[in-house]
Design a protein around this motif. Structure first.
Motif, PDB file in Angstrom:
ATOM      1  N   THR A   1     -11.236   2.341 -44.397  1.00 43.52           N
ATOM      2  CA  THR A   1     -10.645   1.171 -45.051  1.00 43.52           C
ATOM      3  C   THR A   1     -10.911   1.189 -46.554  1.00 43.52           C
ATOM      4  O   THR A   1     -11.904   1.759 -47.018  1.00 43.52           O
ATOM      5  CB  THR A   1     -11.230  -0.129 -44.483  1.00 43.52           C
ATOM      6  OG1 THR A   1     -12.628  -0.201 -44.811  1.00 43.52           O
ATOM      7  CG2 THR A   1     -11.052  -0.196 -42.968  1.00 43.52           C
ATOM      8  N   ALA A   2     -10.027   0.535 -47.306  1.00 41.37           N
ATOM      9  CA  ALA A   2     -10.203   0.444 -48.762  1.00 41.37           C
ATOM     10  C   ALA A   2     -11.439  -0.372 -49.107  1.00 41.37           C
ATOM     11  O   ALA A   2     -12.253   0.018 -49.951  1.00 41.37           O
ATOM     12  CB  ALA A   2      -8.955  -0.178 -49.384  1.00 41.37           C
TER      13      ALA A   2
ATOM     14  N   GLY B   1     -10.853   0.771 -54.329  1.00 43.86           N
ATOM     15  CA  GLY B   1     -10.846   1.538 -53.097  1.00 43.86           C
ATOM     16  C   GLY B   1      -9.427   1.608 -52.570  1.00 43.86           C
ATOM     17  O   GLY B   1      -8.665   0.640 -52.704  1.00 43.86           O
ATOM     18  N   TYR B   2      -9.064   2.741 -51.988  1.00 47.63           N
ATOM     19  CA  TYR B   2      -7.700   2.921 -51.489  1.00 47.63           C
ATOM     20  C   TYR B   2      -7.703   3.318 -50.021  1.00 47.63           C
ATOM     21  O   TYR B   2      -8.586   4.042 -49.555  1.00 47.63           O
ATOM     22  CB  TYR B   2      -6.966   3.989 -52.297  1.00 47.63           C
ATOM     23  CG  TYR B   2      -6.777   3.625 -53.752  1.00 47.63           C
ATOM     24  CD1 TYR B   2      -5.749   2.785 -54.157  1.00 47.63           C
ATOM     25  CD2 TYR B   2      -7.654   4.119 -54.722  1.00 47.63           C
ATOM     26  CE1 TYR B   2      -5.585   2.440 -55.490  1.00 47.63           C
ATOM     27  CE2 TYR B   2      -7.501   3.788 -56.059  1.00 47.63           C
ATOM     28  CZ  TYR B   2      -6.472   2.941 -56.435  1.00 47.63           C
ATOM     29  OH  TYR B   2      -6.317   2.592 -57.757  1.00 47.63           O
ATOM     30  N   ASN B   3      -6.702   2.846 -49.330  1.00 46.80           N
ATOM     31  CA  ASN B   3      -6.465   3.201 -47.935  1.00 46.80           C
ATOM     32  C   ASN B   3      -4.978   3.525 -47.822  1.00 46.80           C
ATOM     33  O   ASN B   3      -4.138   2.633 -47.830  1.00 46.80           O
ATOM     34  CB  ASN B   3      -6.842   2.022 -47.022  1.00 46.80           C
ATOM     35  CG  ASN B   3      -6.472   2.257 -45.569  1.00 46.80           C
ATOM     36  OD1 ASN B   3      -5.871   3.259 -45.210  1.00 46.80           O
ATOM     37  ND2 ASN B   3      -6.812   1.288 -44.723  1.00 46.80           N
TER      38      ASN B   3
ATOM     39  N   GLY C   1     -11.168  -4.217 -54.129  1.00 46.17           N
ATOM     40  CA  GLY C   1     -12.134  -4.289 -55.211  1.00 46.17           C
ATOM     41  C   GLY C   1     -13.402  -4.968 -54.738  1.00 46.17           C
ATOM     42  O   GLY C   1     -13.448  -5.524 -53.629  1.00 46.17           O
ATOM     43  N   ALA C   2     -14.435  -4.950 -55.572  1.00 46.59           N
ATOM     44  CA  ALA C   2     -15.752  -5.467 -55.178  1.00 46.59           C
ATOM     45  C   ALA C   2     -16.004  -6.874 -55.682  1.00 46.59           C
ATOM     46  O   ALA C   2     -15.711  -7.195 -56.833  1.00 46.59           O
ATOM     47  CB  ALA C   2     -16.847  -4.549 -55.695  1.00 46.59           C
ATOM     48  N   VAL C   3     -16.553  -7.715 -54.807  1.00 46.94           N
ATOM     49  CA  VAL C   3     -17.117  -9.003 -55.177  1.00 46.94           C
ATOM     50  C   VAL C   3     -18.603  -8.752 -55.378  1.00 46.94           C
ATOM     51  O   VAL C   3     -19.280  -8.280 -54.456  1.00 46.94           O
ATOM     52  CB  VAL C   3     -16.893 -10.062 -54.081  1.00 46.94           C
ATOM     53  CG1 VAL C   3     -17.542 -11.387 -54.480  1.00 46.94           C
ATOM     54  CG2 VAL C   3     -15.405 -10.238 -53.809  1.00 46.94           C
TER      55      VAL C   3
ATOM     56  N   ILE D   1     -12.400  -7.838 -51.682  1.00 47.79           N
ATOM     57  CA  ILE D   1     -11.057  -8.400 -51.524  1.00 47.79           C
ATOM     58  C   ILE D   1     -10.072  -7.240 -51.496  1.00 47.79           C
ATOM     59  O   ILE D   1     -10.163  -6.307 -52.298  1.00 47.79           O
ATOM     60  CB  ILE D   1     -10.703  -9.345 -52.683  1.00 47.79           C
ATOM     61  CG1 ILE D   1     -11.624 -10.563 -52.695  1.00 47.79           C
ATOM     62  CG2 ILE D   1      -9.247  -9.804 -52.590  1.00 47.79           C
ATOM     63  CD1 ILE D   1     -11.396 -11.496 -53.875  1.00 47.79           C
ATOM     64  N   SER D   2      -9.129  -7.293 -50.572  1.00 52.98           N
ATOM     65  CA  SER D   2      -8.125  -6.235 -50.473  1.00 52.98           C
ATOM     66  C   SER D   2      -6.731  -6.827 -50.296  1.00 52.98           C
ATOM     67  O   SER D   2      -6.577  -7.943 -49.797  1.00 52.98           O
ATOM     68  CB  SER D   2      -8.436  -5.298 -49.302  1.00 52.98           C
ATOM     69  OG  SER D   2      -8.421  -6.010 -48.072  1.00 52.98           O
TER      70      SER D   2
END
Length: 256
Positions: free
Chosen positions: A141-142, A192-194, A207-209, A220-221
């Motif tokens: 997963t992303a 991150g990519y999926n 992206g990161a929280v 969050i994606s």
């Protein structure tokens, strides 16, 4: 006849001690606790020492007066933070849906699995629709890659003790060495990519929280079927991920 709930005496006594502190006094000594709760001093002492060692109680300088410890406040703080996390996410996700109309998810790490704890689903008939409480392998997963990228090499190896990784689709990363290369890219790009690694035909950006220590605590994606992806849409997705992660980090973890 009404069935009586099963009772565990030691658990009841611990709860009785907690409830004692809801009264007028904020601290009690061993004798007072034993007398108020009608408990033997010997067993009361053992329970108090156990609660003390776990951080649920603390003592004054004399070591004789007990009061509520930091652990309960930490649990309450964590609960309130998680409630705030999902609540603020829903507000942000609503804005993304109104603009992009693509599925937005909030997730956290549990072991080597990604757990979905928030979502706003696209109104398109063709859409990615994760269910709350569902888990997926992090490496597929992303958002999982975002959370894995925050871990050390030792932590990663502990999560993946073998070189072969579980495949969800034909595009899922399937080796530990390939995962490490992917995580290096995530750290540099901060996304991150999926690309069809969880569901064929669906791409995802995450992206990161981050908390006060700049650690990734959630992700969050945004997920989009490939047939709706254009250069403009892909650019907007990245903009929304960057803005929403920053907003959620600031609102929940960086208020003070």
């Amino acid at each position: 006849m009404e069935q009586q709930a099963p009772k565990v005496k030691s658990a009841d006594r611990v709860l009785d001690i907690f409830e004692l502190f809801t009264g007028e006094k904020d601290s009690y000594n061993l004798t007072e606790i034993s007398k108020n709760l009608n408990m033997p001093s010997s067993s009361t002492y053992l329970i108090l020492q156990n609660m003390l060692s776990r951080g649920y109680l603390e003592t004054d300088r004399s070591g004789k007066q007990f009061r509520i410890g930091y652990k309960l406040f930490a649990i309450r703080s964590g609960y309130m933070r998680n409630a705030s996390l999902t609540g603020e996410f829903n507000y942000i996700a609503e804005k993304i849906i109104n603009n992009l109309n693509e599925t937005v998810s909030l997730s956290i790490r549990t072991g080597n699995q990604l757990l979905y704890i928030g979502e706003k689903v696209s109104t398109h008939s063709l859409r990615f629709n994760p269910s709350l409480g569902v888990t997926l392998p992090l490496h597929a997963t992303a958002s999982g890659k975002i959370l894995l990228a925050d871990l050390s090499a030792e932590e990663l190896r502990a999560l993946y003790p073998t070189d072969e990784l579980e495949k969800v689709t034909g595009k899922t990363i399937s080796s530990f060495s390939d995962l490490l290369k992917e995580l290096d890219k995530v750290r540099k790009q901060e996304f991150g990519y999926n690309m069809g690694e969880t569901v064929d035909g669906v791409h995802c950006v995450a992206g990161a929280v981050k908390d006060m220590d700049d650690r990734a605590v959630a992700s969050i994606s945004i997920s989009i079927p490939v047939v709706r992806i254009t250069g403009e849409v892909w650019g907007n997705v990245h903009d929304w991920i960057r803005r929403s992660c920053e907003e959620l980090s600031n609102k929940v973890y960086r208020q003070n």
